[in-house]
Design an enzyme around this catalytic site. Sequence first.
Site, short mmCIF file in Angstrom:
data_model
loop_
_atom_site.label_atom_id
_atom_site.label_comp_id
_atom_site.label_asym_id
_atom_site.label_seq_id
_atom_site.Cartn_x
_atom_site.Cartn_y
_atom_site.Cartn_z
N ASP A 18 0.83 -1.21 0.00
CA ASP A 18 0.00 0.00 0.00
C ASP A 18 0.86 1.25 0.00
O ASP A 18 0.61 2.20 -0.76
CB ASP A 18 -0.91 0.01 1.23
CG ASP A 18 -2.09 -0.93 1.09
OD1 ASP A 18 -2.71 -0.97 0.02
OD2 ASP A 18 -2.40 -1.64 2.07
N THR A 19 1.86 1.27 0.87
CA THR A 19 2.67 2.48 1.00
C THR A 19 3.51 2.73 -0.25
O THR A 19 3.64 3.88 -0.70
CB THR A 19 3.58 2.37 2.24
OG1 THR A 19 2.77 2.06 3.38
CG2 THR A 19 4.30 3.67 2.48
#
Length: 392
Positions: free
Chosen positions: A183-184
């Site tokens: 996600d990051t």
Amino acid sequence: MSDTATPSHSSDAARSRSPLAGLKVLELGQLIAGPFAGKTLGDFGAEVIKVEPPGTGDPLRQWRLLHDGTSVWWQVQSRNKKSVALDLRTEQGRADVRRLAAECDVLIENFKPGTMEKWGLGFDDLARDNPGLIMLRISGYGQTGPYRDLPGFAVVAEAMGGMRHLMGEPGRAPVRAGVSLGDTLAALHGVIGVLLALQARARTGRGQVVDVALFEAVFNCMESLLPEYSAFGAVREPAGSALPGIAPSNAYRCADGQVVIGGNGDSIYRRLMSAIGRADLAEAPDLASNAGRVARVDEIDAAITQWTVQRPVDAVVAALQAVQVPVGRIYTVRDIAADPHYRARQMIERIVTADGLALEVPGVVPKLGDTPGGLFRPAPRLGEHDGEGWTR
């Protein structure tokens, strides 16, 4: 938490000097990837309006440890944002989004591909009213391709992108990093895409779609994985804490813990071996370059471990730092909170949340010398800014 720290949010004047001051961002995403991109833009002065479902809000509000019913994670992920509660399942909610999108520079969404189109909020729909709109779309597999309609979370993206296979010990099941890297990484790629699209818009006047797939963001960080397979048929395998093909670089046991040591530069290696009393390994002709050290890496690692295991972490770190060998203890968050370098670099900031909690949170990255970002406002209560328009 330091008793001497002072709660702080940067002033409106400081925000006006930030590099993205005046940029208007509408955030429709939930949980991690989309909101992390919004957070990053907000940290550098963008005005971010976050749209949340009425009643419940972003599910991240309820993830992990809560204070007075709200996650402390929320205080980081949603700082520098405003909250507007809109139900996108209703025509009124969608109409409000269209109105806001017509006034914004960037729209962020991380829904399943096709969802925005189903709501009449696709890029073509919104660009008719706002030709300069940049839409950041983050999804598991991207907006095109045979997998576009499959549900995709970071756990799957990390596996498909090649990361999970490399994580863990040889011969054992892969492990998770402990945070949602997929996600990051996707969020950071998304921010890069937005900044590039803004540059393009400055020349053309037109916005565009920034299409970020979680698995592609992971794959983009896989270094030499593919060319090694393409050239040699080599499939890189998990190697625990070692750095395959580069020696010595590993985690080593000490008398009271572990350290990581990166002794893989030629001159660094010689200093390391001299520091541990192994002049024979320091001066061996076949170990003068990385290729020779890789061939004897087990012997070198054993020699280092024989030295470290007899000493506490502090002594190992001090001895190797004294001869300019890269070395570090393996930090827990307790170590991070106590480390003076974190505080000197303003990587630990103290804030006061909307519910009155004094809280330490990560600072802003990267550090810009003339136009730094900052913590301009605490994370909002659900719907706190309902009815507000854009403000400068």
